[in-house]
Design a protein around this motif. Structure first.
Motif, PDB file in Angstrom:
ATOM      1  N   PRO A   8     110.182 -29.756 -33.354  1.00  0.00           N
ATOM      2  CA  PRO A   8     110.737 -30.582 -34.357  1.00  0.00           C
ATOM      3  C   PRO A   8     111.432 -30.071 -35.535  1.00  0.00           C
ATOM      4  N   ILE A   9     112.549 -30.935 -36.117  1.00  0.00           N
ATOM      5  CA  ILE A   9     113.106 -30.570 -37.516  1.00  0.00           C
ATOM      6  C   ILE A   9     112.090 -30.693 -38.586  1.00  0.00           C
ATOM      7  N   ARG A  10     111.855 -29.567 -39.406  1.00  0.00           N
ATOM      8  CA  ARG A  10     110.813 -29.427 -40.442  1.00  0.00           C
ATOM      9  C   ARG A  10     111.752 -29.985 -41.699  1.00  0.00           C
ATOM     10  N   VAL A  11     111.215 -30.824 -42.561  1.00  0.00           N
ATOM     11  CA  VAL A  11     111.860 -31.059 -43.931  1.00  0.00           C
ATOM     12  C   VAL A  11     110.884 -31.188 -44.982  1.00  0.00           C
ATOM     13  N   LEU A  12     111.160 -30.790 -46.039  1.00  0.00           N
ATOM     14  CA  LEU A  12     110.385 -30.894 -47.184  1.00  0.00           C
ATOM     15  C   LEU A  12     111.018 -31.835 -48.186  1.00  0.00           C
ATOM     16  N   VAL A  13     110.391 -33.065 -48.656  1.00  0.00           N
ATOM     17  CA  VAL A  13     110.761 -34.079 -49.346  1.00  0.00           C
ATOM     18  C   VAL A  13     109.939 -33.805 -50.536  1.00  0.00           C
ATOM     19  N   ALA A  14     110.711 -33.741 -51.707  1.00  0.00           N
ATOM     20  CA  ALA A  14     110.117 -33.359 -52.985  1.00  0.00           C
ATOM     21  C   ALA A  14     110.634 -34.057 -54.138  1.00  0.00           C
ATOM     22  N   LYS A  15     109.872 -34.333 -55.384  1.00  0.00           N
ATOM     23  CA  LYS A  15     110.266 -34.877 -56.618  1.00  0.00           C
ATOM     24  C   LYS A  15     110.068 -33.847 -57.567  1.00  0.00           C
ATOM     25  N   VAL A  16     111.201 -33.502 -58.351  1.00  0.00           N
ATOM     26  CA  VAL A  16     111.381 -32.201 -59.240  1.00  0.00           C
ATOM     27  C   VAL A  16     111.171 -32.868 -60.595  1.00  0.00           C
ATOM     28  N   GLY A  17     110.444 -32.287 -61.659  1.00  0.00           N
ATOM     29  CA  GLY A  17     110.472 -32.697 -62.958  1.00  0.00           C
ATOM     30  C   GLY A  17     109.419 -33.981 -63.189  1.00  0.00           C
ATOM     31  N   LEU A  18     109.861 -34.498 -64.222  1.00  0.00           N
ATOM     32  CA  LEU A  18     108.982 -35.479 -64.706  1.00  0.00           C
ATOM     33  C   LEU A  18     109.253 -37.087 -64.126  1.00  0.00           C
ATOM     34  N   ASP A  19     110.121 -36.967 -63.191  1.00  0.00           N
ATOM     35  CA  ASP A  19     110.529 -38.287 -62.468  1.00  0.00           C
ATOM     36  C   ASP A  19     109.309 -38.854 -61.770  1.00  0.00           C
ATOM     37  N   GLY A  20     108.857 -39.938 -62.257  1.00  0.00           N
ATOM     38  CA  GLY A  20     107.567 -40.415 -61.608  1.00  0.00           C
ATOM     39  C   GLY A  20     107.569 -41.366 -60.645  1.00  0.00           C
ATOM     40  N   HIS A  21     108.742 -41.728 -60.276  1.00  0.00           N
ATOM     41  CA  HIS A  21     108.960 -42.711 -59.224  1.00  0.00           C
ATOM     42  C   HIS A  21     109.161 -42.026 -57.633  1.00  0.00           C
ATOM     43  N   ASP A  22     108.067 -42.311 -56.990  1.00  0.00           N
ATOM     44  CA  ASP A  22     108.225 -41.585 -55.705  1.00  0.00           C
ATOM     45  C   ASP A  22     108.246 -42.755 -54.473  1.00  0.00           C
ATOM     46  N   ARG A  23     108.440 -43.845 -54.623  1.00  0.00           N
ATOM     47  CA  ARG A  23     108.487 -44.978 -53.529  1.00  0.00           C
ATOM     48  C   ARG A  23     109.601 -44.474 -52.786  1.00  0.00           C
ATOM     49  N   GLY A  24     110.775 -44.388 -53.082  1.00  0.00           N
ATOM     50  CA  GLY A  24     111.948 -43.972 -52.270  1.00  0.00           C
ATOM     51  C   GLY A  24     111.505 -42.714 -51.411  1.00  0.00           C
ATOM     52  N   ALA A  25     111.081 -41.634 -52.030  1.00  0.00           N
ATOM     53  CA  ALA A  25     110.812 -40.451 -51.433  1.00  0.00           C
ATOM     54  C   ALA A  25     109.671 -40.649 -50.232  1.00  0.00           C
ATOM     55  N   LYS A  26     108.893 -41.447 -50.641  1.00  0.00           N
ATOM     56  CA  LYS A  26     107.703 -41.889 -49.379  1.00  0.00           C
ATOM     57  C   LYS A  26     108.508 -42.626 -48.244  1.00  0.00           C
ATOM     58  N   VAL A  27     109.555 -43.608 -48.690  1.00  0.00           N
ATOM     59  CA  VAL A  27     110.059 -44.296 -47.577  1.00  0.00           C
ATOM     60  C   VAL A  27     110.849 -43.064 -46.685  1.00  0.00           C
ATOM     61  N   ILE A  28     111.735 -42.306 -47.288  1.00  0.00           N
ATOM     62  CA  ILE A  28     112.478 -41.330 -46.703  1.00  0.00           C
ATOM     63  C   ILE A  28     111.499 -40.581 -45.889  1.00  0.00           C
ATOM     64  N   ALA A  29     110.366 -39.967 -46.434  1.00  0.00           N
ATOM     65  CA  ALA A  29     109.554 -39.177 -45.608  1.00  0.00           C
ATOM     66  C   ALA A  29     109.275 -39.795 -44.242  1.00  0.00           C
ATOM     67  N   THR A  30     108.768 -41.202 -44.405  1.00  0.00           N
ATOM     68  CA  THR A  30     108.075 -41.859 -43.236  1.00  0.00           C
ATOM     69  C   THR A  30     109.180 -42.099 -42.248  1.00  0.00           C
ATOM     70  N   SER A  31     110.574 -42.335 -42.762  1.00  0.00           N
ATOM     71  CA  SER A  31     111.574 -42.553 -41.859  1.00  0.00           C
ATOM     72  C   SER A  31     111.976 -41.186 -40.895  1.00  0.00           C
ATOM     73  N   LEU A  32     111.883 -40.221 -41.865  1.00  0.00           N
ATOM     74  CA  LEU A  32     112.331 -38.963 -40.980  1.00  0.00           C
ATOM     75  C   LEU A  32     111.134 -38.665 -39.984  1.00  0.00           C
ATOM     76  N   ARG A  33     110.025 -38.846 -40.465  1.00  0.00           N
ATOM     77  CA  ARG A  33     108.662 -38.738 -39.658  1.00  0.00           C
ATOM     78  C   ARG A  33     108.840 -39.700 -38.182  1.00  0.00           C
ATOM     79  N   ASP A  34     109.182 -40.932 -38.473  1.00  0.00           N
ATOM     80  CA  ASP A  34     109.328 -41.957 -37.289  1.00  0.00           C
ATOM     81  C   ASP A  34     110.608 -41.539 -36.454  1.00  0.00           C
ATOM     82  N   ALA A  35     111.581 -40.522 -36.905  1.00  0.00           N
ATOM     83  CA  ALA A  35     112.622 -40.077 -36.276  1.00  0.00           C
ATOM     84  C   ALA A  35     112.238 -38.752 -35.433  1.00  0.00           C
ATOM     85  N   GLY A  36     111.082 -38.314 -35.575  1.00  0.00           N
ATOM     86  CA  GLY A  36     110.523 -37.125 -34.962  1.00  0.00           C
ATOM     87  C   GLY A  36     110.575 -35.915 -35.540  1.00  0.00           C
ATOM     88  N   MET A  37     110.691 -35.872 -36.928  1.00  0.00           N
ATOM     89  CA  MET A  37     110.753 -34.649 -37.583  1.00  0.00           C
ATOM     90  C   MET A  37     109.407 -34.547 -38.255  1.00  0.00           C
TER      91      MET A  37
END
Length: 139
Positions: A8-37
């Motif tokens: 499988p393709i391995r992808v690191l999804v990260a939030k850098v700095g003080l940005d506390g909004h992670d909903r989008g990152a979690k949606v992306i992470a789930t979508s990439l997992r659903d695609a087999g990554m």
């Protein structure tokens, strides 16, 4: 194009700095997992060094940074610098969030991969990562 690797393709999804909004990152992470990554999600408040060290430890093909704080012109170049220092020359650095198009173009000129604005389809992001990895990491 589909993944031609024998893993499988391995992808690191990260939030850098003080940005506390992670909903989008979690949606992306789930979508990439659903695609087999395989997805490693670092959580909030990471430093560029922490992100690159995790990418090294996890032997990822791509790093995806979610950024909404406006610090993209600092964060992406710093991550690129640390990636070069650590020899991660064949790992995709991509991401998305609230990034003006002119800034996306400047970051692309510095070696950052395609950056995605809100509203980009998951299929577009998945396809981009699959194609990039197939072209650059087929070993």
């Amino acid at each position: 194009m589909s993944n031609t690797l024998k893993r499988p393709i391995r992808v690191l999804v990260a939030k850098v700095g003080l940005d506390g909004h992670d909903r989008g990152a979690k949606v992306i992470a789930t979508s990439l997992r659903d695609a087999g990554m395989e997805v490693i999600y670092t959580g909030l408040r990471q430093t560029p060094e922490m992100v690159v060290n995790t990418a090294l430890q996890e032997d990822v093909d791509a790093i995806g940074i979610s950024i909404l704080s406006g610090a993209h012109m600092t964060v992406f170049p710093k991550i690129m610098d640390v990636m070069k220092e650590k020899g991660l020359n064949n790992v995709l650095l991509t991401g998305g969030g609230i990034i003006p198009e002119k800034d996306m173009l400047q970051l692309k000129e510095k070696g950052v991969g395609t950056l995605f604005a809100p509203g980009t389809t998951m299929a577009t992001i998945v396809s981009y990562i699959q194609n990039w990895v197939t072209e650059h990491r087929n070993f």
